[in-house]
Write a protein that holds these residues in place. Structure first.
Motif, PDB file in Angstrom:
ATOM      1  N   VAL A 217       0.828  -1.207   0.000  1.00  0.00           N
ATOM      2  CA  VAL A 217       0.000   0.000   0.000  1.00  0.00           C
ATOM      3  C   VAL A 217       0.863   1.260   0.000  1.00  0.00           C
ATOM      4  N   SER A 218       2.057   1.185   0.601  1.00  0.00           N
ATOM      5  CA  SER A 218       2.966   2.338   0.562  1.00  0.00           C
ATOM      6  C   SER A 218       3.438   2.596  -0.855  1.00  0.00           C
ATOM      7  N   ALA A 219       3.779   1.512  -1.572  1.00  0.00           N
ATOM      8  CA  ALA A 219       4.201   1.661  -2.969  1.00  0.00           C
ATOM      9  C   ALA A 219       3.062   2.224  -3.811  1.00  0.00           C
ATOM     10  N   ALA A 220       1.851   1.731  -3.585  1.00  0.00           N
ATOM     11  CA  ALA A 220       0.694   2.236  -4.328  1.00  0.00           C
ATOM     12  C   ALA A 220       0.433   3.702  -4.006  1.00  0.00           C
ATOM     13  N   HIS A 221       0.577   4.056  -2.742  1.00  0.00           N
ATOM     14  CA  HIS A 221       0.337   5.449  -2.335  1.00  0.00           C
ATOM     15  C   HIS A 221       1.310   6.405  -3.013  1.00  0.00           C
ATOM     16  N   TRP A 222       2.583   6.071  -3.040  1.00  0.00           N
ATOM     17  CA  TRP A 222       3.561   6.986  -3.636  1.00  0.00           C
ATOM     18  C   TRP A 222       3.473   6.982  -5.165  1.00  0.00           C
ATOM     19  N   THR A 223       2.929   5.905  -5.728  1.00  0.00           N
ATOM     20  CA  THR A 223       2.634   5.930  -7.160  1.00  0.00           C
ATOM     21  C   THR A 223       1.523   6.934  -7.447  1.00  0.00           C
ATOM     22  N   VAL A 224       0.485   6.921  -6.604  1.00  0.00           N
ATOM     23  CA  VAL A 224      -0.595   7.891  -6.740  1.00  0.00           C
ATOM     24  C   VAL A 224      -0.066   9.308  -6.542  1.00  0.00           C
ATOM     25  N   ALA A 225       0.798   9.494  -5.538  1.00  0.00           N
ATOM     26  CA  ALA A 225       1.367  10.819  -5.278  1.00  0.00           C
ATOM     27  C   ALA A 225       2.164  11.314  -6.476  1.00  0.00           C
ATOM     28  N   LEU A 226       2.888  10.409  -7.143  1.00  0.00           N
ATOM     29  CA  LEU A 226       3.651  10.784  -8.332  1.00  0.00           C
ATOM     30  C   LEU A 226       2.723  11.193  -9.469  1.00  0.00           C
ATOM     31  N   ILE A 227       1.655  10.431  -9.673  1.00  0.00           N
ATOM     32  CA  ILE A 227       0.696  10.755 -10.734  1.00  0.00           C
ATOM     33  C   ILE A 227       0.042  12.112 -10.464  1.00  0.00           C
ATOM     34  N   TYR A 228      -0.354  12.344  -9.223  1.00  0.00           N
ATOM     35  CA  TYR A 228      -0.957  13.631  -8.869  1.00  0.00           C
ATOM     36  C   TYR A 228       0.026  14.785  -9.068  1.00  0.00           C
ATOM     37  N   THR A 229       1.277  14.551  -8.730  1.00  0.00           N
ATOM     38  CA  THR A 229       2.287  15.601  -8.902  1.00  0.00           C
ATOM     39  C   THR A 229       2.475  15.932 -10.379  1.00  0.00           C
ATOM     40  N   ILE A 230       2.487  14.910 -11.228  1.00  0.00           N
ATOM     41  CA  ILE A 230       2.608  15.127 -12.668  1.00  0.00           C
ATOM     42  C   ILE A 230       1.426  15.938 -13.188  1.00  0.00           C
ATOM     43  N   VAL A 231       0.220  15.575 -12.763  1.00  0.00           N
ATOM     44  CA  VAL A 231      -0.985  16.304 -13.187  1.00  0.00           C
ATOM     45  C   VAL A 231      -0.919  17.752 -12.715  1.00  0.00           C
ATOM     46  N   LEU A 232      -0.472  17.956 -11.475  1.00  0.00           N
ATOM     47  CA  LEU A 232      -0.394  19.304 -10.903  1.00  0.00           C
ATOM     48  C   LEU A 232       0.620  20.160 -11.651  1.00  0.00           C
ATOM     49  N   LEU A 233       1.815  19.627 -11.860  1.00  0.00           N
ATOM     50  CA  LEU A 233       2.872  20.406 -12.512  1.00  0.00           C
ATOM     51  C   LEU A 233       2.551  20.696 -13.970  1.00  0.00           C
ATOM     52  N   THR A 234       2.002  19.716 -14.670  1.00  0.00           N
ATOM     53  CA  THR A 234       1.670  19.954 -16.083  1.00  0.00           C
ATOM     54  C   THR A 234       0.541  20.976 -16.222  1.00  0.00           C
ATOM     55  N   SER A 235      -0.368  21.007 -15.251  1.00  0.00           N
ATOM     56  CA  SER A 235      -1.415  22.028 -15.271  1.00  0.00           C
ATOM     57  C   SER A 235      -0.803  23.409 -15.084  1.00  0.00           C
ATOM     58  N   PHE A 236       0.147  23.529 -14.159  1.00  0.00           N
ATOM     59  CA  PHE A 236       0.820  24.801 -13.936  1.00  0.00           C
ATOM     60  C   PHE A 236       1.627  25.218 -15.165  1.00  0.00           C
ATOM     61  N   LEU A 237       2.247  24.230 -15.838  1.00  0.00           N
ATOM     62  CA  LEU A 237       3.057  24.529 -17.024  1.00  0.00           C
ATOM     63  C   LEU A 237       2.195  24.996 -18.191  1.00  0.00           C
ATOM     64  N   THR A 238       0.998  24.460 -18.293  1.00  0.00           N
ATOM     65  CA  THR A 238       0.156  24.722 -19.460  1.00  0.00           C
ATOM     66  C   THR A 238      -0.615  26.031 -19.345  1.00  0.00           C
ATOM     67  N   PHE A 239      -1.066  26.354 -18.141  1.00  0.00           N
ATOM     68  CA  PHE A 239      -1.954  27.503 -17.974  1.00  0.00           C
ATOM     69  C   PHE A 239      -1.300  28.594 -17.134  1.00  0.00           C
ATOM     70  N   SER A 240      -1.659  29.824 -17.441  1.00  0.00           N
ATOM     71  CA  SER A 240      -1.141  30.971 -16.703  1.00  0.00           C
ATOM     72  C   SER A 240      -1.832  31.076 -15.346  1.00  0.00           C
ATOM     73  N   HIS A 241      -1.362  32.017 -14.530  1.00  0.00           N
ATOM     74  CA  HIS A 241      -1.941  32.196 -13.202  1.00  0.00           C
ATOM     75  C   HIS A 241      -3.421  32.589 -13.295  1.00  0.00           C
ATOM     76  N   GLY A 242      -3.760  33.449 -14.222  1.00  0.00           N
ATOM     77  CA  GLY A 242      -5.151  33.853 -14.380  1.00  0.00           C
ATOM     78  C   GLY A 242      -6.027  32.716 -14.834  1.00  0.00           C
ATOM     79  N   GLU A 243      -5.526  31.880 -15.737  1.00  0.00           N
ATOM     80  CA  GLU A 243      -6.308  30.744 -16.237  1.00  0.00           C
ATOM     81  C   GLU A 243      -6.524  29.696 -15.155  1.00  0.00           C
TER      82      GLU A 243
END
Length: 361
Positions: A217-243
């Motif tokens: 479950v620890s391995a699964a949790h940090w896999t989820v954390a990695l996926i969420y981090t990728i989604v978060l960072l790519t959203s920040f990279l794609t859209f401006s602060h106003g968007e």
């Protein structure tokens, strides 16, 4: 239902993954950005560390009570009446989260795909698709979770394009959010990360030692954390602060902007496949709620209770909520959910430490 260990380690891994990655994935970047801005990754990291601590608490509890689910542990540790009350809280929690997953996904479908179809229509069809899986054994549910695993793995693949063509200046400035804002970002991420508690329900039915299950479950949790981090960072990279302030589902808007030579509207294709993953997430929460009701009422009528919970979650559809009102509803539920899923396992560890510990067989 089943008493013997029937889930394998791989099935436990994907049981956790499907429970934690649901409809909250799409709105996670926006919810965190509202408070922590470009330091949202710190909120996500802190939330991941807190979840890991809770998972360790659940491991300690399972090590002391290896043959009991979360519901039975509550009664043994807290006494019959207080334990029953806590079990009732967990039942309400599982039903409520299942209902919110259902409501959130049907709103997405209504906005992105079937905007002229009444929501109750495809919500009914969605529930109809859930019934065969929900009526299956836990072993069959575990096999279905492994079978649908590739859908979850498409999440980071779909947004990899943003790392190449995104604007890295959108990640600046760093360190602008104070600690209180980061904590609010942690609370805002609760709807997306709260599925971890379900492992305490199925731990007794998983093959292996408590330590092996904790590693899985620890391995699964940090896999989820990695996926969420990728989604978060790519959203920040794609859209401006106003968007970022205006887009409720940055992930979907991001993949909608991608265009391939022979494929258009990747967002619609992704949502079509993602509905299968939402079915598995919904079934997991309803299953856990059903097991809780069976323990609370001391009955074995699994199918009758499961159908009753399906109807209860369906009634959430008739609440007059817009997409913004739904977000507010999630916000109100986040704090009590945090107390129940973060603090209660710690309390159970402390209380069980003063009682006679059961020896694992």
């Amino acid at each position: 239902m089943e008493q013997a260990p029937i889930l394998g380690k791989t099935q436990l891994y994907w049981f956790f993954m499907h429970a934690q990655i649901g409809v909250g994935l799409f709105s996670l970047p926006n919810h965190i950005y509202q408070f922590a801005k470009t330091d949202g990754w710190l909120s996500l990291l802190l939330a991941s560390v807190i979840v890991q601590i809770v998972l360790y608490c659940l491991y300690i509890i399972h090590k002391r009570y290896p043959h009991d689910s979360l519901f039975k542990v509550c009664e043994k540790v807290c006494g019959k009446w207080i334990g029953k009350f806590i079990v009732l809280l967990f039942i309400v929690y599982f039903i409520l989260i299942a209902g919110l997953v259902l409501k959130g996904f049907t709103q997405l479908i209504a906005i992105w795909i079937l905007n002229k179809t009444p929501e109750p229509v495809f919500m009914f069809l969605f529930l109809l698709a859930c019934v065969p899986m929900l009526f299956s054994t836990l072993k069959s549910i575990g096999r279905m979770l492994v079978l649908t695993a590739p859908i979850v793995l498409t999440i980071p693949v779909m947004v990899g394009y943003a790392f190449i063509y995104g604007d890295y200046l959108n990640l600046l400035p760093l360190g602008v959010a104070d600690f209180s804002a980061i904590l609010k970002g942690v609370l805002a991420s609760m709807f997306s990360i709260n599925g971890f508690i379900v492992v305490a329900v199925v731990f007794p039915h998983v093959k292996g030692t408590p330590k092996e299950k904790f590693k899985i479950v620890s391995a699964a949790h940090w896999t989820v954390a990695l996926i969420y981090t990728i989604v978060l960072l790519t959203s920040f990279l794609t859209f401006s602060h106003g968007e970022m302030k205006l887009l409720p589902e940055p992930y979907l808007y991001m993949i909608k902007s991608f265009s391939l030579t022979i494929i258009e509207r990747l967002d619609l294709i992704f949502l079509s496949f993602w509905s299968i993953s939402i079915i598995t997430t919904y079934v997991i929460f309803v299953y856990c709620g059903t097991i809780g009701v069976m323990d609370f009422l001391q009955t074995t009528r699994y199918r009758l209770i499961a159908i009753t919970l399906l109807i209860l979650t369906f009634t959430i559809e008739f609440l007059p909520t817009s997409i913004n009102e739904f977000s507010q509803m999630v916000t109100y539920i986040n704090k009590p959910s945090a107390y129940l899923t973060f603090l209660l396992p710690l309390l159970l560890v402390l209380l069980s430490s003063v009682r006679k510990k059961e020896r694992p067989l």
